[in-house]
Design an enzyme around this catalytic site. Structure first.
Site, PDB file in Angstrom:
ATOM      1  CD  GLU A 446     -41.493 -47.242 -33.847  1.00 49.43           C
ATOM      2  OE1 GLU A 446     -41.315 -46.202 -33.196  1.00 49.43           O
ATOM      3  OE2 GLU A 446     -42.472 -47.980 -33.690  1.00 49.43           O
ATOM      4  CD  GLU A 513     -41.811 -51.619 -30.759  1.00 45.84           C
ATOM      5  OE1 GLU A 513     -42.471 -50.601 -30.574  1.00 45.84           O
ATOM      6  OE2 GLU A 513     -40.597 -51.604 -31.050  1.00 45.84           O
TER       7      GLU A 513
HETATM    8  C1  GAL Z   1     -42.278 -47.918 -30.221  1.00 48.04           C
HETATM    9  C2  GAL Z   1     -40.762 -48.029 -30.070  1.00 48.04           C
HETATM   10  C3  GAL Z   1     -40.398 -48.779 -28.807  1.00 48.04           C
HETATM   11  C4  GAL Z   1     -41.168 -48.193 -27.656  1.00 48.04           C
HETATM   12  C5  GAL Z   1     -42.638 -48.303 -27.906  1.00 48.04           C
HETATM   13  C6  GAL Z   1     -43.484 -47.778 -26.770  1.00 48.04           C
HETATM   14  O1  GAL Z   1     -42.630 -46.957 -31.117  1.00 48.04           O
HETATM   15  O2  GAL Z   1     -40.196 -48.695 -31.168  1.00 48.04           O
HETATM   16  O3  GAL Z   1     -39.012 -48.677 -28.589  1.00 48.04           O
HETATM   17  O4  GAL Z   1     -40.796 -46.876 -27.547  1.00 48.04           O
HETATM   18  O5  GAL Z   1     -42.927 -47.552 -29.055  1.00 48.04           O
HETATM   19  O6  GAL Z   1     -44.828 -47.734 -27.146  1.00 48.04           O
END
Ligand code: GAL
Length: 840
Positions: A446, A513
């Site tokens: 991100e 993720e």
């Molecule tokens: C994402 C980020 C992660 C964590 C996650 C929580 O956007 O890459 O590190 O913060 O959100 O929802």
């Protein structure tokens, strides 16, 4: 060949030979450790110690520490006698108090930073003029300066990558003093809990002035089949002596039993540096895969006039990974799905100073769940992590950075990025590229405001050091230069992945993720919740949520009226009905149905400290395992989707006083074809598993025994029973080891569960517990998994049970004799347990 293992050497590889440490098998394991230590160690270690040249010794013990910034502390003569004595690894943030005003804030779990100093004396009886002496730190958070005998050796701002200094010019015979300043005074320095201090291992290394250059060594397997593999070695040997090096180099390839499978001898004469490029054939190789993580060892032995002057061993695996557009990932010609988890590196109450036994327990849980891949969010992990992934069988998405030039937390690595990224990326890839577990690199996550040009720079730089693996970036799919499109939360919306595939059919997609869901162990709500209800991300505030709603994969409520009222909105339901944008089951269906979507790295495996959204909370409960390492129900949901071992799980618990007659949704996860539910011996029906990946019964509550039986092909494969608990009466103490080595390193975990008079677990018990550990061990962590419990992780010896449980982490203090663990509890009969220690 002469090789010697030093008894006082930190063994980074012992865990490679850890079988599952159940209490029953533990003594056997310890015996195996002794017997296998010499033989297997040599075959599996990254580093082998030669009697003549190379030696690597742990210098973790007996450091001095102060959490102040005294004048003159770098000088050799400085008086540190009043400083605290401690062993490394050490994280001072986790020793501090959780305080609302701590500048680490929500990101850093409200724990303190500061400036700290470490010092250690090393006495050398003799200095050998043919030897190079160096010190290696595997990780210091953050901004470290190191001195030896008052000479400044260097500054290192990256808290996640190791570094090494040549000490040779500064050493004297007699006492030498190392001083390390760690400056973590500016916070937040990350978007998660980072810890502070020398939190990874420190090594003292010696080698001959003619030696193999570790960082240049690169083993690849350009041709792999079940019949034959070609193993390619690229390496260089350095000569720091004035006269020309005249050496013989023997290279041996050994299999996992230590048997020689290929070997060659070469002679070289050179002045400064000699490059080596050699191929080895291995017949009928044991191919590496998560199911069969077979390792090989390559030994490079350098001799001069028949005398061994260096011996360096690297473990590697023989495997072929192919990423085929629109088809998926193939490992050794077999399709494989990425069943992955993202994790941060902290281990709850221990912060980031994580002993190997603790790391091993965590990875073992994930392995048992059927997980086959891990993402190092969002930075390089400790070296031993990769060694364990190699030998336990995990594929790793190895991530270099979170953001790039623009900071994401006010004082993060973005401030140093321009100056250090190239060198750090090189160090990172060279450090990890011989691990068969590492199957993909990630250059960022991100990344704020990145451009296509910047992505190109990073990807090209990564490829300078390794072209055998693809490169991705968490949420980097918009750039043209990554090989595999990484999707984070945005990919959880409907049709986003499908649309991307239509536009980019040549690129595979990986859920870097995905999925985000939130659960609190032992908490249930029958109505579906979206994150926006309790701790909305900025884009999920109610007004925006309306727009997002049609894109979300909805989950049906389990009941018309909420069955379990009055739960804190900070706690999340352990049914699969507390999600951000998509639930686990819907997302795994997508992975199974869409060949271009090769799998995902769930956010996250373990609850991690930080990112709690608000005071007073330590984390946001993203894990499927809590801060103590107790599995939540989602652990079993994943197991039902990912594991081949027949299993069945049912939820919620069955102790619901006052709910007699109320319909409670009972949910079953299983990888079998059908399941049958019994209440107090009466069948409530047998139901098939279907696309919803869970089986639900609405059961009018009646106390007693709830049992599920799972069948495949009409045969019973697995069953599970839960019972209604009476009043809390006492505790049970269950450990993962029956003996502990008296070596100041060995760790055991002791699970404390509140039970009734019949030994039935009391699932909602919150009794105040007091702990005492005496004798050969000391408590290094107490954890109940409650995100709202802000007791000091290290110093409060009282803790309430959270939903019936609490964990004690106990480490050997070096004393021989018994360890006595005593547990008392408000209104509970006390318990104690004796653990023996042994000396190897
Ligand atoms: C994402 C980020 C992660 C964590 C996650 C929580 O956007 O890459 O590190 O913060 O959100 O929802």
């Amino acid at each position: 060949m002469k090789q010697k293992v030093f008894a006082n050497t930190e063994n980074v590889c012992l865990n490679q030979i850890h079988p599952n440490p159940t209490p029953q098998s533990f003594i056997l394991i310890e015996m195996k450790k002794i017997i296998l230590f010499i033989g297997v160690y040599l075959a599996l270690c990254q580093v082998v110690f030669s009697s003549e040249g190379r030696q690597v010794k742990s210098i973790n013990f007996d450091w001095k520490f102060t959490l102040t910034n005294p004048q003159g502390a770098s000088a050799k003569a400085f008086d540190d006698t009043k400083w605290r004595a401690l062993d490394l690894p050490h994280d001072w943030s986790i020793e501090g108090e959780f305080k609302k005003e701590n500048p680490s804030g929500t990101s850093g779990a409200f724990l303190p930073g500061g400036i700290g100093w470490y010092r250690k004396d090393i006495t050398l009886e003799k200095i050998d003029p043919n030897t190079i002496y160096s010190i290696r730190f595997d990780g210091v958070y953050l901004n470290s300066d190191v001195w030896i005998n008052g000479f400044h050796l260097g500054f290192h701002p990256n808290g996640y990558l190791g570094f090494e200094y040549d000490l040779t010019p500064y050493l004297i015979e007699g006492k030498n003093t190392i001083a390390v300043k760690v400056d973590h005074s500016k916070l937040p320095s990350g978007r998660w809990y980072t810890g502070s201090g020398i939190y990874r291992n420190v090594w003292w290394e010696t080698k001959n002035r003619t030696y193999l250059l570790e960082e240049d060594l690169f083993i690849t397997t350009p041709q792999v089949s079940t019949e034959k593999a070609t193993v390619h070695l690229a390496a260089s040997i350095l000569n720091q002596k004035k006269r020309k090096a005249k050496i013989e180099v023997q290279i041996n390839v050994l299999d996992k039993e230590g048997q020689l499978v290929s070997s060659t001898v070469k002679k070289y004469q050179f002045q400064k540096q000699q490059e080596i490029a050699l191929d080895f054939e291995v017949e009928n190789p044991n191919l590496w895969s998560p199911k069969s993580p077979s390792m090989y060892t390559m030994e490079t032995i350098i001799t001069h006039n028949g005398k061994e002057i260096d011996c360096y061993s690297t473990t590697f695996g023989i495997r072929k990974v192919e990423w085929k557009p629109n088809e998926g990932v193939f490992l050794n010609d077999e399709p494989i799905l990425i069943k992955g988890l993202s994790n941060h590196q902290d281990a709850g109450p221990l912060g980031v100073a994580v002993p190997e036994d603790v790391l091993y327990r965590r990875l073992k849980m994930l392995k048992d769940m059927g997980c086959n891949a891990l993402r190092t969010a969002h930075h390089p992990f400790a070296p031993e992590f990769y060694t364990m992934c190699d030998t336990m069988g995990f594929m790793v998405m190895d991530e270099a950075f979170d953001g790039w030039w623009n900071t994401k937390a006010k004082f993060d690595y973005g401030l140093h990025f321009e100056e250090y990224w190239k060198k750090d990326l090189e160090t990172f890839i060279k450090r990890d590229r011989n691990h068969p577990s590492v199957v993909i690199w990630s250059v960022g996550n991100e990344v704020k405001g990145y451009t296509n040009e910047q992505q190109k720079l990073l990807v090209e730089e990564a490829k300078k050091w390794d072209t055998t693996r693809p490169v991705t970036q968490g949420r980097g799919y918009k750039g043209d230069h990554i090989d595999i499109a990484g999707f984070n939360g945005h990919g959880e919306f409907k049709n986003v992945l499908e649309k991307y595939n239509e536009d980019h059919p040549q690129k595979l997609i990986i859920g870097t993720e995905i999925t985000h869901t939130l659960q609190t162990r032992g908490v249930y709500r029958t109505k579906t919740w979206y994150r926006t209800k309790d701790n909305p991300a900025p884009w999920e505030k109610p007004e925006h949520f309306k727009k997002l709603e049609p894109k979300i994969y909805k989950i049906e409520d389990l009941s018309e009226e909420e069955v379990f009222e009055g739960i804190s909105p900070k706690y999340q339901s352990s049914y699969d009905n507390s999600i951000v944008r998509i639930g686990v089951r819907d997302d795994w269906n997508r992975v199974e149905q869409m060949d271009f979507y090769v799998g995902n790295f769930r956010w996250t495996g373990f609850d991690y400290l930080g990112e709690s959204f608000n005071w007073p909370a330590r984390t946001a409960n993203f894990g499927i395992i809590d801060l103590a390492g107790f599995p939540k129900d989602h652990y079993y949901l994943y197991q039902s989707l990912w594991s081949d071992q027949p299993m069945v799980h049912l939820l919620p618990h069955w102790s619901h006083k006052g709910k007699e007659g109320v319909k409670i949704p009972v949910v079953v996860y299983t990888n079998c074809d059908e399941a049958e539910l019994f209440l107090n011996g009466a069948s409530l029906g047998r139901k098939p598993m279907n696309e919803s990946r869970q089986i639900v019964w609405q059961v009018p509550y009646q106390k007693g025994e709830l049992k599920v039986v799972a069948y495949t092909d009409d045969k019973i494969q697995a069953s599970k029973t839960i019972k209604t608990a009476e009043e809390a009466y006492t505790t049970t103490l269950t450990t993962d080891k029956r003996v502990l080595q008296a070596d100041r390193k060995d760790v055991l975990h002791c699970e404390v569960s509140v039970v009734d008079q019949n030994g039935v677990f009391v699932p909602n018990a919150s009794n105040e517990l007091q702990f005492k550990v005496t004798g050969g061990g000391h408590l290094i962590g107490i954890e109940n998994g409650d995100i709202l419990d802000m007791s000091s992780s290290k110093y409060d010896l009282n803790r309430k049970a959270f939903n019936g449980k609490c964990l004690l982490i106990i480490q050997s203090n070096g004393q021989k004799g018994n360890i006595k663990i005593e547990v008392e509890g408000e209104g509970l009969k006390s318990q104690q347990l004796i653990i023996n220690t042994i000396v190897l």
